[in-house]
Scaffold this motif. Sequence first.
Motif, PDB file in Angstrom:
ATOM      1  N   GLN A 192       1.240  -1.426   0.057  1.00 17.74           N
ATOM      2  CA  GLN A 192      -0.177  -0.109   0.232  1.00 17.74           C
ATOM      3  C   GLN A 192       0.875   1.337  -0.306  1.00 17.74           C
ATOM      4  OE1 GLN A 192      -3.075  -0.054   3.342  1.00 17.74           O
ATOM      5  NE2 GLN A 192      -3.192  -1.839   2.696  1.00 17.74           N
ATOM      6  N   ALA A 219     -10.653   0.121  -1.934  1.00 15.55           N
ATOM      7  CA  ALA A 219     -10.059   0.357  -0.767  1.00 15.55           C
ATOM      8  C   ALA A 219      -9.650   1.502  -0.576  1.00 15.55           C
ATOM      9  CB  ALA A 219      -8.187  -0.891  -1.589  1.00 15.55           C
ATOM     10  N   CYS A 220     -10.269   1.943   0.081  1.00 14.00           N
ATOM     11  CA  CYS A 220     -10.042   3.233   0.290  1.00 14.00           C
ATOM     12  C   CYS A 220      -8.999   3.971   1.130  1.00 14.00           C
ATOM     13  CB  CYS A 220     -10.921   4.053   0.439  1.00 14.00           C
ATOM     14  SG  CYS A 220     -12.123   3.609   1.735  1.00 14.00           S
ATOM     15  N   GLY A 221      -8.397   3.032   1.834  1.00 10.47           N
ATOM     16  CA  GLY A 221      -7.653   3.846   3.217  1.00 10.47           C
ATOM     17  C   GLY A 221      -8.356   4.834   4.054  1.00 10.47           C
ATOM     18  N   SER A 223      -9.618   7.819   2.353  1.00  6.27           N
ATOM     19  CA  SER A 223     -10.518   8.345   1.507  1.00  6.27           C
ATOM     20  C   SER A 223     -10.095   9.569   0.918  1.00  6.27           C
ATOM     21  CB  SER A 223     -11.717   8.799   2.215  1.00  6.27           C
ATOM     22  OG  SER A 223     -12.035   7.809   3.141  1.00  6.27           O
ATOM     23  N   ASP A 278     -12.862  -0.491   3.124  1.00  8.05           N
ATOM     24  CA  ASP A 278     -10.764  -1.231   3.431  1.00  8.05           C
ATOM     25  C   ASP A 278     -10.981  -1.913   4.781  1.00  8.05           C
ATOM     26  OD1 ASP A 278      -8.165   0.284   2.931  1.00  8.05           O
ATOM     27  OD2 ASP A 278      -7.884  -0.507   4.681  1.00  8.05           O
ATOM     28  N   ASP A 280      -8.533  -1.498   7.179  1.00  9.81           N
ATOM     29  CA  ASP A 280      -8.157  -1.812   8.095  1.00  9.81           C
ATOM     30  C   ASP A 280      -8.782  -1.318   8.827  1.00  9.81           C
ATOM     31  OD1 ASP A 280      -6.383  -0.173  10.354  1.00  9.81           O
ATOM     32  OD2 ASP A 280      -4.936  -0.584   8.939  1.00  9.81           O
ATOM     33  N   MET A 283      -8.208   3.217   9.677  1.00 13.72           N
ATOM     34  CA  MET A 283      -8.511   3.764   7.504  1.00 13.72           C
ATOM     35  C   MET A 283      -9.442   4.078   7.602  1.00 13.72           C
ATOM     36  SD  MET A 283      -5.112   4.759   6.479  1.00 13.72           S
ATOM     37  CE  MET A 283      -3.726   3.325   7.611  1.00 13.72           C
ATOM     38  N   TYR A 303     -16.221  -1.149   7.446  1.00 15.62           N
ATOM     39  CA  TYR A 303     -14.985  -1.708   7.426  1.00 15.62           C
ATOM     40  C   TYR A 303     -15.247  -3.013   6.960  1.00 15.62           C
ATOM     41  CZ  TYR A 303     -12.087  -5.655  10.003  1.00 15.62           C
ATOM     42  OH  TYR A 303     -11.375  -6.094  10.541  1.00 15.62           O
ATOM     43  N   ASP A 305     -13.614  -6.447   3.252  1.00 18.54           N
ATOM     44  CA  ASP A 305     -12.746  -6.690   2.251  1.00 18.54           C
ATOM     45  C   ASP A 305     -13.604  -6.550   1.350  1.00 18.54           C
ATOM     46  OD1 ASP A 305     -11.124  -8.135   0.954  1.00 18.54           O
ATOM     47  OD2 ASP A 305     -10.447  -9.380   1.701  1.00 18.54           O
TER      48      ASP A 305
END
Length: 536
Positions: A192, A219-221, A223, A278, A280, A283, A303, A305
Amino acid sequence: MLPNNPILKSLINSLWNVLWGGGISNPLTAIEQITYLLFMKRLDEIEKQRENETKKYVSKFSGKYTPEFILNKTESEKKSKKEIQRLKSELRWSYFKEIKSKEELLKHVRHNVFPFIKTLNGETSPFTKHMSNAVFVIEKPSLLSEAIEKIDDIFIEIEKDAKDGGHNFQDIQGDVYEMLLSEIAQAGKNGQFRTPRHIIKLMAELIKPKLGDKIVDPACGTSGFLLGAYQYILTDLTRKKSSIQLEKDEDGFETGSYSSVLDEKTKAIIDKSFYGFDIDITMVRLGLMNLIMHGIDNPKVEYNDSLSKSYNELNCYDVVLANPPFTGKLDKDDLNSNLRVDTTSSELLFLDRISSMLKIKGKAAVIIPEGVLFGSSNAQKRTREIILKDNNLEAVISLPSGTFKPYTGVKTAILMFTKVKENSEEWNTKKVWFYELQSDGYSLDDNRRRLKDFPLPETVIEFDNRNKSKKTDRKSHFYVPISEIQENDLDLSYNRYKEYVYVEQTYDPPKEILSKLILLEQEILKDMEELNNLIG
């Protein structure tokens, strides 16, 4: 902007050092705690702005609350604190920063303010759900007091920079936030890498999201892509309302004041527009607060996957903007059975997932490592086939190899495609436009200094006008028909089709070159002899 403001940069480093020196040495924990405080500060600022804009606005700080810790407790309050109601205005940054006792300040923020922000958007909101297990870990009264002072100083400098430099307040605050986030970006960790903000802006300008579009990052981290799409939409609304309110930002793109277009109707539409996932939870929290701090009141960041069995959304979104993790290896037993590529490589599975997430006519802009474009494995070729068949692959934009420095020098590209049909047997891509971005406007070393040119808006212009171009050569940007791509094993790399120009070099005869070398050697020996005589 931030890289050119040494005062602001120094203040941010000082804030970081305050937490580090106070015992919060885990970078992820530190950024969480700083984010909570930034959120408290920014929430107060946003509410003040909205209260000033309209008298009808009901502030989040209106009404009363039941405190867990009571300021300036009397004996009667100590005995019946559950029945005591206090004004929510006590929960504002502007109120609690004036509390003189550092011990009382810490107790009030920990037991009253922090629980309040955790439930800010109601019991059913994603924000409340994912903040439920958040913990305020600052335990030293002096540490909290000093951190509050530092954040106030940062905001004062942000306002000064915005006024003196003509920059947008939100943009500078975004720089501050991104610098803090860069502390947790470790090269190679799960593949990442934080996407530079100017690349996010480029992708938003290329894809042109509209108000009312359902926009997602799988997979926005933190954002960043959702925020980039949001700011593009507001700039576009400003442009349509009054183009004189626009100005050029540091990357050459138009930007403007957003307050004039954020009416209640627009806000209601925006609240239903942005989605992210995401794996995480930290995150997710950071992403939610990042969007809320920029004016999206109720973002839908979850949250989850998006490659797992628990995710089943298909054909749902108008726009996908993403930089999915590279080379992440996944648990094959938990992969969704809808995925069509037999692999555990995340960059391939995410391309498949993004294609299936799009509605018909939905658009995607995705960053991928260039190895995906020419790799010879069955999974890589199958992924390219899905993109070329189910979609119209409009463009492959090759990025410079230093785009993600200092985190990695991996070569990447942007894929631009539009969904045509799910599980298509036909090739819905007829031709692909290739473009090489040789510079992104920043030095391609670890320092990433801003350069004088503005190549990103030029890239957007070339993309928008690609069908009008009459160029027939393949020296910079060009079309390649699907038949040629098929002949090359579905290779989608820019270098495969680029026309190289070789300039013929002419040289002197060898004997003439040798004569020149002998003369040069004689001159050197003469100079050395003179030098030797001078030093005795």
